[in-house]
Design a protein around this motif. Structure first.
Motif, mmCIF file in Angstrom:
data_model
loop_
_atom_site.group_PDB
_atom_site.id
_atom_site.type_symbol
_atom_site.label_atom_id
_atom_site.label_comp_id
_atom_site.label_asym_id
_atom_site.label_seq_id
_atom_site.Cartn_x
_atom_site.Cartn_y
_atom_site.Cartn_z
ATOM 1 N N ASP A 63 0.821 -1.213 0.000
ATOM 2 C CA ASP A 63 0.000 0.000 0.000
ATOM 3 C C ASP A 63 0.854 1.262 0.000
ATOM 4 O O ASP A 63 0.450 2.301 -0.522
ATOM 5 C CB ASP A 63 -0.918 0.018 1.232
ATOM 6 C CG ASP A 63 -1.909 -1.131 1.219
ATOM 7 O OD1 ASP A 63 -2.495 -1.369 0.155
ATOM 8 O OD2 ASP A 63 -2.080 -1.777 2.262
ATOM 9 N N LEU A 87 -0.754 7.830 0.262
ATOM 10 C CA LEU A 87 -1.315 6.929 1.276
ATOM 11 C C LEU A 87 -0.551 7.047 2.593
ATOM 12 O O LEU A 87 -1.150 7.036 3.667
ATOM 13 C CB LEU A 87 -1.277 5.481 0.771
ATOM 14 C CG LEU A 87 -2.301 5.115 -0.298
ATOM 15 C CD1 LEU A 87 -2.032 3.723 -0.854
ATOM 16 C CD2 LEU A 87 -3.722 5.172 0.271
ATOM 17 N N ARG A 136 -2.311 -8.689 -5.767
ATOM 18 C CA ARG A 136 -1.468 -7.514 -5.595
ATOM 19 C C ARG A 136 -0.125 -7.939 -5.012
ATOM 20 O O ARG A 136 -0.072 -8.696 -4.037
ATOM 21 C CB ARG A 136 -2.129 -6.497 -4.658
ATOM 22 C CG ARG A 136 -3.485 -6.028 -5.123
ATOM 23 C CD ARG A 136 -4.140 -5.152 -4.094
ATOM 24 N NE ARG A 136 -3.463 -3.870 -3.973
ATOM 25 C CZ ARG A 136 -3.657 -3.022 -2.959
ATOM 26 N NH1 ARG A 136 -4.462 -3.349 -1.977
ATOM 27 N NH2 ARG A 136 -3.029 -1.873 -2.923
ATOM 28 N N SER A 162 1.451 5.934 -3.508
ATOM 29 C CA SER A 162 1.940 5.352 -2.263
ATOM 30 C C SER A 162 2.315 6.434 -1.262
ATOM 31 O O SER A 162 2.016 6.318 -0.071
ATOM 32 C CB SER A 162 3.157 4.458 -2.540
ATOM 33 O OG SER A 162 2.811 3.448 -3.460
ATOM 34 N N THR A 166 0.893 -1.956 6.700
ATOM 35 C CA THR A 166 -0.063 -1.849 5.599
ATOM 36 C C THR A 166 -1.268 -1.022 6.054
ATOM 37 O O THR A 166 -1.380 -0.665 7.229
ATOM 38 C CB THR A 166 -0.533 -3.247 5.163
ATOM 39 O OG1 THR A 166 -1.186 -3.882 6.290
ATOM 40 C CG2 THR A 166 0.642 -4.117 4.720
ATOM 41 N N LEU A 167 -2.181 -0.766 5.130
ATOM 42 C CA LEU A 167 -3.394 -0.030 5.504
ATOM 43 C C LEU A 167 -4.222 -0.772 6.548
ATOM 44 O O LEU A 167 -4.742 -0.151 7.483
ATOM 45 C CB LEU A 167 -4.233 0.266 4.256
ATOM 46 C CG LEU A 167 -3.684 1.380 3.350
ATOM 47 C CD1 LEU A 167 -4.590 1.575 2.136
ATOM 48 C CD2 LEU A 167 -3.526 2.696 4.103
#
Length: 305
Positions: free
Chosen positions: A44, A138, A92, A135, A192-193
């Motif tokens: 992410d 994010l 992914r 990215s 990660t998210l």
């Protein structure tokens, strides 16, 4: 239901030991992060490739993962999406822009080998690249979400209680986040998210526990100040009165998250591990960090004893 009928633990007397333990845990995590050059960022935040496949039959995520393991991509994110009868799957994984076509070809070959009993088991729908610009955005949004949540907590608790209570709660929340991030680094988990979501969940969980204790302390301040109870005794009383509820809530939550960690699969290991650490640390910080900070603040004002 009461797990402990009556306890008389001197939490304030143990505060220095608790602060030392917290300092060791936070320092260990920070050292790990420094030695590793920061948190291990997931797809992410680093960018990578998204491959969309359409299967002729309902896809088996387990078999897809087994196929990807043969080319070293067992940790890739695999999701079924859209209407179930369309059999759409998203894969992914991290790669560079220049290697995306070659990687997509390797993934298709590995899956054809895994599903070789059926010819044309799937077809390639699209290949998308998650670029570094997205990215970085994010990363910025994730950090902003954590900071805004802490600021919001500070404002809310100051309005609901007093500034000293708000500072104690926010310091405890920062304490929880730092220890959890350190544990993720020591365990070599990716950031990660979903892990960011876990950190925000930990903030909410820990705060809820702290508010319950604060509410009890505030009630006791109204009731016991007239009886000339010291501020130290009132805080200890409030924590002890909430202890049974705190332990029962934490144990039930811990059991559920532990089952998620053990049986949820590798994709959510980072998420569930962060929650596991957060439940333990959040329970600890409500009693041993947040309330003692309120006491220390009051003591410096010359009223604590």
């Amino acid at each position: 239901m009461y797990l402990f009928k009556k306890t008389n633990i001197d939490f304030i007397g143990l505060r220095r030991i608790a602060f030392i333990i917290s300092g060791i845990l936070i320092t260990s995590g920070i050292v790990s992060l420094i030695l590793k050059g920061g948190p291990r960022l997931g797809l992410d935040f680093t960018g990578g490739i998204e491959i969309h496949l359409k299967f002729t039959q309902p896809p088996s995520i387990t078999r897809i993962r087994e196929g990807l393991k043969s080319i070293g991509l067992g940790g890739a994110i695999i999701q079924q999406y859209g209407p179930r009868d369309e059999n759409l799957v998203l894969i992914r994984c991290g790669t560079k822009e220049s290697a995306k076509e070659r990687l997509a070809q390797k993934i298709q070959e590995a899956l054809r080998e895994e599903f070789k009993e059926k010819e044309n088991a799937f077809s390639l729908q699209s290949i998308d690249m998650i670029g570094p610009k997205v990215s970085r955005e994010l990363q910025k949004n994730a950090l902003l979400a954590v900071i805004l949540s802490l600021v919001g907590m500070l404002v809310y608790i100051t309005w609901r209680f007093e500034l000293r209570f708000a500072v104690g709660a926010v310091v405890a929340l920062i304490h929880d986040v730092l220890i959890t991030l350190g544990a993720l680094s020591l365990g070599n988990f990716e950031l990660t998210l979903p892990v960011i979501a876990a950190l925000l969940t930990i903030i909410g969980y820990s705060l809820n526990d702290t508010i319950v204790i604060y509410d009890r302390i505030r009630e006791n301040l109204r009731s016991y100040r007239k009886r000339r109870f010291s501020f130290r005794k009132i805080i200890n009383l409030g924590i002890n009165q909430s202890l049974s509820r705190t332990v029962i809530t934490s144990l039930t939550t811990f059991v559920v998250v532990l089952a998620l960690f053990l049986k949820g699969g590798p994709v959510i290991h980072g998420f569930s591990f962060a929650l596991l650490v957060g439940v333990i640390v959040g329970t600890y910080s409500s009693s041993f960090v947040a309330a003692p900070i309120v006491y220390s603040w009051e003591r410096k004002g010359g009223e604590g004893s």
